[in-house]
Design a protein around this motif. Structure first.
Motif, short mmCIF file in Angstrom:
data_model
loop_
_atom_site.label_atom_id
_atom_site.label_comp_id
_atom_site.label_asym_id
_atom_site.label_seq_id
_atom_site.Cartn_x
_atom_site.Cartn_y
_atom_site.Cartn_z
N THR A 254 44.08 22.68 60.30
CA THR A 254 45.34 21.98 60.43
C THR A 254 46.47 22.93 60.05
O THR A 254 46.38 23.60 59.01
CB THR A 254 45.40 20.76 59.48
N GLN A 255 47.51 22.99 60.88
CA GLN A 255 48.69 23.80 60.56
C GLN A 255 49.56 23.04 59.57
O GLN A 255 49.88 21.87 59.78
CB GLN A 255 49.49 24.08 61.84
N VAL A 256 49.89 23.69 58.45
CA VAL A 256 50.76 23.11 57.44
C VAL A 256 51.80 24.15 57.08
O VAL A 256 51.48 25.14 56.41
CB VAL A 256 49.96 22.69 56.17
N SER A 257 53.03 23.95 57.55
CA SER A 257 54.12 24.89 57.29
C SER A 257 53.72 26.29 57.77
O SER A 257 53.38 26.47 58.92
CB SER A 257 54.49 24.85 55.81
N ASN A 258 53.74 27.27 56.88
CA ASN A 258 53.40 28.64 57.27
C ASN A 258 51.95 29.00 56.90
O ASN A 258 51.63 30.16 56.73
CB ASN A 258 54.37 29.64 56.65
N GLU A 259 51.11 27.99 56.78
CA GLU A 259 49.71 28.18 56.42
C GLU A 259 48.83 27.31 57.31
O GLU A 259 49.29 26.37 57.94
CB GLU A 259 49.45 27.78 54.96
N LEU A 260 47.56 27.65 57.32
CA LEU A 260 46.56 26.81 57.97
C LEU A 260 45.60 26.34 56.90
O LEU A 260 45.22 27.11 56.01
CB LEU A 260 45.81 27.60 59.04
N GLU A 261 45.22 25.09 56.99
CA GLU A 261 44.23 24.54 56.08
C GLU A 261 42.95 24.27 56.86
O GLU A 261 42.98 23.58 57.88
CB GLU A 261 44.73 23.27 55.42
N PHE A 262 41.86 24.81 56.37
CA PHE A 262 40.55 24.62 56.97
C PHE A 262 39.71 23.74 56.07
O PHE A 262 39.78 23.84 54.85
CB PHE A 262 39.82 25.96 57.11
N TYR B 93 34.16 23.33 51.71
CA TYR B 93 35.25 24.17 51.21
C TYR B 93 36.55 23.76 51.86
O TYR B 93 36.59 23.43 53.05
CB TYR B 93 35.00 25.65 51.55
N ARG B 94 37.60 23.80 51.08
CA ARG B 94 38.96 23.70 51.62
C ARG B 94 39.52 25.11 51.50
O ARG B 94 39.47 25.72 50.43
CB ARG B 94 39.81 22.73 50.82
N VAL B 95 40.04 25.63 52.60
CA VAL B 95 40.52 27.00 52.61
C VAL B 95 41.95 27.00 53.12
O VAL B 95 42.24 26.46 54.20
CB VAL B 95 39.63 27.89 53.52
N VAL B 96 42.85 27.60 52.36
CA VAL B 96 44.24 27.73 52.75
C VAL B 96 44.47 29.18 53.14
O VAL B 96 44.22 30.10 52.35
CB VAL B 96 45.19 27.32 51.59
N VAL B 97 44.94 29.38 54.38
CA VAL B 97 45.09 30.72 54.94
C VAL B 97 46.54 30.91 55.37
O VAL B 97 47.07 30.11 56.15
CB VAL B 97 44.15 30.91 56.16
N ARG B 98 47.17 31.96 54.86
CA ARG B 98 48.50 32.30 55.34
C ARG B 98 48.43 32.67 56.82
O ARG B 98 47.45 33.29 57.27
CB ARG B 98 49.08 33.49 54.57
N ASN B 99 49.45 32.31 57.58
CA ASN B 99 49.46 32.59 59.02
C ASN B 99 49.20 34.06 59.34
O ASN B 99 48.49 34.37 60.29
CB ASN B 99 50.78 32.16 59.65
N ASP B 100 49.75 34.96 58.55
CA ASP B 100 49.59 36.38 58.84
C ASP B 100 48.19 36.91 58.50
O ASP B 100 47.87 38.06 58.79
CB ASP B 100 50.67 37.22 58.15
N PHE B 101 47.33 36.08 57.93
CA PHE B 101 45.94 36.47 57.66
C PHE B 101 44.94 35.65 58.48
O PHE B 101 43.73 35.74 58.25
CB PHE B 101 45.62 36.34 56.17
N TYR B 102 45.44 34.86 59.41
CA TYR B 102 44.58 33.99 60.22
C TYR B 102 43.50 34.78 60.96
O TYR B 102 42.32 34.46 60.87
CB TYR B 102 45.46 33.21 61.20
N GLU B 103 43.90 35.81 61.68
CA GLU B 103 42.93 36.61 62.44
C GLU B 103 41.90 37.25 61.52
O GLU B 103 40.71 37.25 61.82
CB GLU B 103 43.63 37.68 63.29
N ASP B 104 42.36 37.79 60.41
CA ASP B 104 41.44 38.42 59.45
C ASP B 104 40.41 37.41 58.94
O ASP B 104 39.23 37.73 58.81
CB ASP B 104 42.20 39.00 58.26
N PHE B 105 40.87 36.20 58.66
CA PHE B 105 39.97 35.17 58.15
C PHE B 105 38.93 34.79 59.20
O PHE B 105 37.73 34.73 58.91
CB PHE B 105 40.77 33.94 57.72
N ILE B 106 39.36 34.57 60.43
CA ILE B 106 38.43 34.19 61.50
C ILE B 106 37.41 35.30 61.73
O ILE B 106 36.21 35.05 61.91
CB ILE B 106 39.18 33.85 62.80
N LEU B 107 37.86 36.54 61.70
CA LEU B 107 36.93 37.66 61.89
C LEU B 107 35.93 37.77 60.74
O LEU B 107 34.77 38.14 60.96
CB LEU B 107 37.70 38.97 62.08
N GLN B 108 36.34 37.43 59.54
CA GLN B 108 35.38 37.40 58.41
C GLN B 108 34.35 36.29 58.61
O GLN B 108 33.16 36.49 58.32
CB GLN B 108 36.11 37.21 57.08
#
Length: 94
Positions: free
Chosen positions: A17-25, A64-79
């Motif tokens: 879910t997109q929340v402001s400048n972060e994504l919550e997984f 797990y609930r994971v909060v990811v800053r938008n600028d780290f989205y790609e890095d998180f998905i690749l991990q």
């Protein structure tokens, strides 16, 4: 380009879910073979110098609930892909 990904529904449940400048997984590991994977993803982000890039909150039942800053989205998905929680990553035009 937009990043898309897919996962094996027998191994993991993922919603975002997109929340402001972060994504919550919300991520729930279903396969005992992959129970340690989220811990390895978390360790990877804890080892870098950016404190607020990815925040992992563990719950019971390997959820797990994971909060990811938008600028780290790609890095998180690749991990997630690196640890076989995501099976396909693709950049699409659009």
């Amino acid at each position: 380009m937009k990043l898309t990904y897919d996962w094996n529904k027998d191994i993991v449940e993922i919603s975002e879910t997109q929340v402001s400048n972060e994504l919550e997984f919300t991520i729930r590991i279903l396969s005992d073979h992959h129970f340690n994977s989220m811990k390895l993803v978390q360790k990877n982000f804890e080892a870098n110098d950016v404190i607020t890039d990815v925040l992992v909150y563990p719950y019971t039942n390997h959820e797990y609930r994971v909060v990811v800053r938008n600028d780290f989205y790609e890095d998180f998905i690749l991990q997630l892909c690196k640890y076989q929680l995501v099976t396909k990553v693709e950049w699409k035009k659009g």
